[in-house]
Write an enzyme that holds these catalytic residues in place. Structure first.
Site, PDB file in Angstrom:
ATOM      1  CD  GLU A   1      -1.776  -2.375   1.598  1.00  0.00           C
ATOM      2  OE1 GLU A   1      -0.579  -2.631   1.891  1.00  0.00           O
ATOM      3  OE2 GLU A   1      -2.689  -3.211   1.740  1.00  0.00           O
TER       4      GLU A   1
ATOM      5  CG  PHE B   1      -9.849  -9.617  11.365  1.00  0.00           C
ATOM      6  CD1 PHE B   1      -8.604  -9.996  11.842  1.00  0.00           C
ATOM      7  CD2 PHE B   1     -10.086  -9.678   9.993  1.00  0.00           C
ATOM      8  CE1 PHE B   1      -7.615 -10.428  10.973  1.00  0.00           C
ATOM      9  CE2 PHE B   1      -9.101 -10.119   9.118  1.00  0.00           C
ATOM     10  CZ  PHE B   1      -7.860 -10.491   9.614  1.00  0.00           C
ATOM     11  CD  GLN B   2      -7.467  -7.286   7.764  1.00  0.00           C
ATOM     12  OE1 GLN B   2      -8.332  -7.003   6.944  1.00  0.00           O
ATOM     13  NE2 GLN B   2      -6.301  -7.828   7.440  1.00  0.00           N
TER      14      GLN B   2
ATOM     15  CE  LYS C   1     -17.265  -6.491   3.500  1.00  0.00           C
ATOM     16  NZ  LYS C   1     -16.642  -7.794   3.782  1.00  0.00           N
TER      17      LYS C   1
ATOM     18  CG  MET D   1      22.649  11.792   2.481  1.00  0.00           C
ATOM     19  SD  MET D   1      23.833  12.927   1.723  1.00  0.00           S
ATOM     20  CE  MET D   1      22.888  13.560   0.340  1.00  0.00           C
TER      21      MET D   1
HETATM   22  C1  LIG Z   1      12.632   5.473   4.832  1.00  0.00           C
HETATM   23  C2  LIG Z   1      13.940   6.099   5.155  1.00  0.00           C
HETATM   24  N1  LIG Z   1      14.769   5.524   6.057  1.00  0.00           N
HETATM   25  C3  LIG Z   1      15.963   6.088   6.324  1.00  0.00           C
HETATM   26  C4  LIG Z   1      16.355   7.244   5.710  1.00  0.00           C
HETATM   27  C5  LIG Z   1      17.712   7.872   6.030  1.00  0.00           C
HETATM   28  N2  LIG Z   1      18.562   7.884   4.847  1.00  0.00           N
HETATM   29  C6  LIG Z   1      18.702   8.973   4.054  1.00  0.00           C
HETATM   30  S1  LIG Z   1      19.664   8.685   2.719  1.00  0.00           S
HETATM   31  C7  LIG Z   1      19.968   7.104   3.196  1.00  0.00           C
HETATM   32  C8  LIG Z   1      20.843   6.200   2.373  1.00  0.00           C
HETATM   33  C9  LIG Z   1      20.317   5.981   1.017  1.00  0.00           C
HETATM   34  O1  LIG Z   1      21.111   5.004   0.383  1.00  0.00           O
HETATM   35  P1  LIG Z   1      20.953   4.776  -1.160  1.00  0.00           P
HETATM   36  O2  LIG Z   1      19.549   4.627  -1.530  1.00  0.00           O
HETATM   37  O3  LIG Z   1      21.850   3.648  -1.571  1.00  0.00           O
HETATM   38  O4  LIG Z   1      21.447   6.144  -1.788  1.00  0.00           O
HETATM   39  P2  LIG Z   1      22.907   6.810  -1.832  1.00  0.00           P
HETATM   40  O5  LIG Z   1      22.935   7.848  -0.759  1.00  0.00           O
HETATM   41  O6  LIG Z   1      23.901   5.721  -1.595  1.00  0.00           O
HETATM   42  O7  LIG Z   1      23.004   7.403  -3.181  1.00  0.00           O
HETATM   43  C10 LIG Z   1      19.296   6.815   4.385  1.00  0.00           C
HETATM   44  C11 LIG Z   1      19.375   5.525   5.098  1.00  0.00           C
HETATM   45  C12 LIG Z   1      15.448   7.824   4.798  1.00  0.00           C
HETATM   46  N3  LIG Z   1      15.700   8.971   4.174  1.00  0.00           N
HETATM   47  N4  LIG Z   1      14.267   7.221   4.517  1.00  0.00           N
END
Ligand SMILES: Cc1ncc(C[n+]2csc(CCOP(=O)(O)OP(=O)(O)O)c2C)c(N)n1
Ligand SMILES: [Mg+2]
Lengths: 191, 584
Positions: free
Chosen positions: B52, B114-115, B164, B482
Site C-alpha cells: 500500500e 479484526f483489521q 463496510k 548519504m
Molecule cells: C525510509 C527512510 N529511512 C531512512 C532514511 C535515512 N537515509 C537517508 S539517505 C539514506 C541512504 C540511502 O542510500 P541509497 O539509496 O543507496 O542512496 P545513496 O545515498 O547511496 O546514493 C538513508 C538511510 C530515509 N531517508 N528514509
C-alpha cells in the site's frame, strides 16, 4: 486524588504546556475559533497544539448554533508574538475552522470562567468561608454540616484569588470550566 | 438517472464524476464491495500494487506529473497503516492525493474488531483533512468535498474512511455539482497594495533574486509561464528549491541553479548577498536556510504563498503576499509593466558580474576517472543521452537524488518527482509506476540508490504486470551513501551500519521479475548501457556500479550559515560544530 496538587501561588495557567511558560517575551492571548461541529474537530485543534508544541492554558468548547452545526472553541494560549501569529495561521488552515479571532488584539474582551469549590471546615473557619464567599459573590450550591460547595463566576484572576483565600479555610476540591470570552461591544460599560 | 445506489457503487460513480481514470490500490475484506463495483465497470483502471505504501507513492507520481489528484484504494487496518508514510510524504510536499480506506462496519467500531484501526485518528496529523463516513447518504458529498479540499488552495492528501456496512447500504447519491464544496475557499488573489510595494522594490533593487519552490508548479502551468515571462523581462537571477525545479528552465539565461544544502555555490551566495529576495511558492525549509540567524542578513524579503502559515514561520519577511502564485504573478507583471517596466540596469549588470565570479568557482567539479564510474559522471551521461526525449525523472532519497538535482536539467514543470520534505527512501520506484501510468508513451526514469531501491522493489512486479516500461537507473555504491557521508563529517568516519551488505544481483532480480537488467562497471561501456536501457521496450534495471566513497558537494554543513559551504576538496573534519550536530 485531590485536584489540589497545585503548589501555593500557582495560577490557573497551563492546562497543557510544551514550551517554557516563563520564557521572555511571552504574551497571553485569548482566541475564539468558530468551527463546524463535526466529529474530530476538537481532536484536530488539540492535535495541532501538541504536534507543533504550542501551549494551551485553557480550552473550552460548546455548540453555539445547532442548526448551523457550529461550535465555538475558546483557547487561552501563551507564546511569543511570532508563535501567536503561527498559531492563528495554523488554526486557519484546518478545513472545518471558519473563523479565528484574537480577542486580545481585536479589543478588550469580556472573559469569564465558572468554578466549583468544595470547602470543608467547622466553627470559625466555616463562618469565615461564608463571609468571603459573600464578598466574592460566590453562591452556595451544596452544603453539609462539614462542608460547602461554592459556585463562583468571574475572571480567571478572580477565581485564583478566591481559591487562594479558601485554601487555609479547608479547600478540598476545585473544578474549573476554563475561559469563555466575547469581544466587548463598542459602547459597553464594564460589568 | 436514479440517485439511489449502494455506497460501493457511489464510490465508483463519484470517482467517474471526478474524471478519475486510474486508481492505485490493494484489496482486502473491508473494501470488497468497492472492488466488486470496480470489477463491474471499465472506465476506471485499477493498478494492483504490491504494497500500500507503493500505491500512495504511485498516486503521488501520477499527481505530480499531471497536476491532477492521484487516487488510492486500500483496505482497513494494515492497508490503512501501510499508507501512512505516503500520506505524510504527500502532506510535506503538498501533493493532491485522495485515499479511500475500508473500515470495519460502524456497529463494530471501537470493539478492536479484526483489521480495525483508528484510521482517521492515525491519519489526522498526516492528511490535510480526513473523514469517517457513517451514513451512505453522506458518502457522495464527502467524496466530492475530498477532491475539492485535496486540490484547492495548498494541495495535499485527504483520506475517506468507509465502513463496510456503509458500502453495502443503499442511499442517495449527491452529484458533484450539488456537493457542499463552497465552504472551503482559500484566498487566491494577492493584496494589490503589497504587490505594488514589491514592484517598487524591484524597480530600484541592486541585487535582486527570485527564490522559487514547488508552489509554482502546484499553481499550474500558467504560473510557470508567468514566472518565465517575469524573469525574462526583469533579467533578475533565479534559483529554486528541489521541489521547484523545472518551473523555470535550466537552460534559461537567468537560471543560477538549485539552492540549499547541496545547492550550487552561486545560488547560495547570491541568496546570502542579495538586497531583494522574492520568495515565490517556497517555504524557507531548513535545507534552504542553513543557520537561520545568518540567513541572507541584509536583504529585504517578499514572500508569495497560498498558505498564510508558511509566511513568517521560519524567516521574518517584509512583504507578505498571501495568494495563488499564478494570480499574484499576473498582477505583479501587470503592475510592473504599467509603471514602465523599470529595473536598475546598471546595478543589475554588476550583480551579474558578481554571480559570474561565483559561477567560475565551478562548485560541481569532481575528479574524473577512467577506471571507475563516478556517480556524477553517470548522471551526466544519463542527462546527455535522455535529454531530447519526452522524459520524466523520479528519484529515491540519498546522494544519487542530490546528484540528479545538480547534474540534470529540467526544462518544464512536472518533470521531476522526488521526495523533498519527508525524504522518503522507497518513493522513486512506485512514483515512476504512477508517472508511467499517466504518460504511457514517455520515458520514465527512476534515479535510484541501491538501498532505497530495495525499500519498495516489489513494485517491479506491478510494472511488469501493467507493461510499464519504467527505467530503474541504480547508482550502486554498495553504501547508504548519504548516511556514510554524514558519518564522515560527524562521526569520525565510523561507518555504523551504512554498508549495503548481501546485495541482490540486480540483473538476476530483474530476470526474476520478468524484465530485463544489466550491470555496468566500466566507464567505457556506460553510454552503451544507458542506450540499451533507454531503447528497451519494457521495464529495465540498470545496475551502475559506481565509486563507493564519493561525497556529494557542495554542502552546507548542518548548523552553518548558507554562505559557508564545503567544497569537493575541503577537509570535512570538524566541519560540523556541536550545535549543528544535533540537527538532521
Ligand atoms: C525510509 C527512510 N529511512 C531512512 C532514511 C535515512 N537515509 C537517508 S539517505 C539514506 C541512504 C540511502 O542510500 P541509497 O539509496 O543507496 O542512496 P545513496 O545515498 O547511496 O546514493 C538513508 C538511510 C530515509 N531517508 N528514509
Ligand atoms: Mg547507495
Amino acid at each position: 486524588m485531590s485536584a489540589l496538587r497545585l503548589k501555593k501561588g500557582t495560577s490557573s495557567k497551563s492546562a497543557y504546556n510544551l514550551r517554557d511558560p516563563h520564557a521572555e517575551g511571552l504574551e497571553s492571548h485569548t482566541l475564539a475559533v468558530i468551527v463546524d461541529n463535526e466529529a474530530g474537530v476538537l481532536a484536530r485543534v488539540i492535535g495541532l497544539f501538541s504536534g507543533r508544541g504550542y501551549n494551551i492554558d485553557s480550552l473550552t468548547v460548546a455548540e453555539i448554533d445547532h442548526l448551523g452545526h457550529q461550535s465555538r472553541i475558546t483557547i487561552v494560549t501563551t507564546g511569543t508574538p511570532a508563535v501567536i501569529e503561527q498559531i492563528k495561521a495554523q488554526l486557519g488552515r484546518i478545513v472545518p475552522v471558519h473563523e479565528v479571532h484574537d480577542l486580545t488584539v481585536e479589543g478588550r474582551a469580556v472573559e469569564r470562567e465558572l468554578a466549583l469549590l468544595k470547602v470543608a471546615g467547622t466553627g470559625e473557619k466555616r463562618v469565615e468561608a461564608l463571609r468571603l464567599a459573600d464578598i466574592f459573590r460566590a453562591n452556595v450550591v451544596d452544603s453539609t454540616l462539614e462542608s460547602f460547595t461554592f459556585e463562583i463566576t468571574g475572571t480567571p484572576e478572580k477565581i485564583d484569588a478566591f481559591a487562594e483565600l479558601m485554601r487555609p479555610l479547608g479547600l478540598s476540591e476545585i473544578a474549573r470550566t476554563g475561559v469563555a470570552a466575547l469581544p466587548r461591544s463598542d459602547m459597553s460599560t464594564d460589568g | 438517472m436514479t440517485r439511489q445506489m449502494t455506497g460501493a457503487k457511489m464510490v465508483v460513480q463519484a470517482l467517474k464524476d471526478q474524471g478519475v481514470d486510474v486508481v492505485f490500490g490493494y484489496p482486502g475484506g473491508a473494501v470488497l464491495p468497492i472492488y466488486d463495483e470496480i470489477f463491474l465497470q471499465n472506465d476506471i483502471r485499477h493498478v494492483l500494487v504490491r504494497h500500500e505504501q507503493g500505491a500512495v507513492h504511485a498516486a503521488e507520481g501520477y499527481a505530480r506529473s499531471t497536476g491532477k489528484p492521484g487516487v488510492v484504494l486500500v483496505t482497513s487496518g494494515p492497508g490503512a497503516t501501510n499508507a501512512v508514510t505516503g500520506l505524510t510524504d504527500a502532506l510535506l510536499d503538498s501533493i493532491p492525493v485522495v485515499v479511500l480506506t475500508g473500515q470495519v462496519p460502524t456497529f463494530m467500531i471501537g470493539t478492536d474488531g479484526f483489521q480495525e484501526a483508528d484510521t482517521v485518528g492515525i491519519t489526522r496529523p498526516c492528511t490535510k483533512h480526513n473523514w469517517l463516513v457513517k451514513d451512505t447518504d453522506a458518502l457522495g458529498d464527502i467524496i466530492h468535498q475530498a477532491f475539492h479540499v485535496a486540490t484547492t488552495g495548498r494541495p495535499g492528501p485527504v483520506l475517506i474512511d468507509i465502513p463496510k456496512d456503509v458500502q453495502f447500504a443503499t442511499g442517495t447519491y449527491t452529484p458533484r455539482t450539488k456537493a457542499r464544496t463552497a465552504r472551503y475557499k482559500p484566498r487566491l488573489k494577492g493584496d494589490t497594495a503589497a504587490i505594488t510595494a514589491l514592484v517598487e522594490r524591484m524597480e530600484s533593487a541592486e541585487r535582486p533574486i527570485f527564490y522559487t519552490g514547488g508552489g509554482v508548479i502546484n499553481s499550474g502551468p500558467q504560473a510557470s509561464q508567468l514566472l518565465r515571462e517575469l524573469v525574462g523581462a526583469t533579467g533578475f537571477p533565479i534559483t529554486s528549491t528541489l521541489m521547484g525545479l523545472g518551473a523555470y528552465p535550466a537552460s534559461g539565461r537567468e537560471w543560477i541553479g538549485m539552492l540549499g544544502m547541496h545547492g550550487l555555490y552561486e545560488a547560495n551566495m547570491a541568496m546570502h548577498d542579495c538586497d531583494l529576495m522574492i520568495a515565490i511558492g517556497a517555504r524557507f525549509d531548513d535545507r534552504i536556510t542553513g543557520r537561520v540567524d545568518a540567513f541572507s542578513p541584509g536583504s529585504f524579503k517578499a514572500h508569495v504563498d497560498i498558505d498564510p502559515s508558511s509566511i513568517n514561520k521560519v524567516i521574518h519577511v517584509d512583504i507578505p503576499i498571501t495568494g495563488d502564485v499564478a494570480h499574484v504573478l499576473e498582477d505583479l507583471l501587470r503592475i510592473w509593466k504599467a509603471r514602465g517596466r523599470k529595473v536598475n540596469k546598471e546595478a543589475l549588470a554588476h550583480w551579474w558580474e558578481q554571480i559570474e565570479k561565483w559561477r567560475a568557482v565551478d562548485c560541481l567539479a569532481y575528479r574524473a576517472s577512467d577506471s571507475t564510474i563516478k556517480p556524477q559522471h553517470a548522471i551526466q551521461r544519463l542527462e546527455a543521452l535522455s535529454k531530447g526525449l519526452d522524459r520524466y525523472i523520479t528519484t529515491e532519497v540519498g546522494q544519487h537524488q542530490m546528484w540528479a538535482a545538480q547534474f540534470m536539467g529540467f526544462e518544464e514543470p512536472n518533470r521531476l518527482m522526488t521526495s523533498g520534505g519527508l525524504g522518503t527512501m522507497g518513493y522513486g520506484l512506485p512514483a515512476s509506476v504512477g508517472v508511467q501510468m499517466a504518460h504511457p508513451e514517455a520515458t520514465v526514469i527512476n534515479v535510484a540508490g541501491e538501498a532505497s531501491f530495495q525499500m519498495n522493489m516489489q513494485e517491479m512486479a506491478t510494472a511488469v504486470q501493467f507493461r510499464l516500461p519504467i527505467k530503474q537507473f541504480i547508482l550502486n555504491n554498495e553504501r547508504l551513501g548519504m548516511v556514510r557521508q554524514w558519518q564522515d563529517l560527524l562521526h569520525g568516519g565510523r561507518y555504523s551500519q551504512s554498508w549495503s551488505e548481501s546485495l541482490p544481483d540486480f540483473v538476476k532480480l530483474a530476470e526474476a521479475f520478468g524484465c530485463k537488467g544489466r550491470a555496468v562497471s566500466d566507464p567505457a561501456e556506460l553510454d552503451e548501457a544507458i542506450r540499451e536501457m533507454l531503447d528497451h521496450d519494457g521495464p529495465f534495471i540498470l545496475d551502475v556500479l559506481v565509486e563507493r566513497h564519493e561525497n556529494c558537494y557542495p554542502m552546507i554543513p548542518s548548523g552553518a550559515p548558507h554562505n559557508e559551504m564545503l567544497m569537493g576538496d575541503d577537509s570535512t573534519e570538524g566541519a560540523i560544530g556541536s550545535s549543528g550536530a544535533t540537527l538532521v
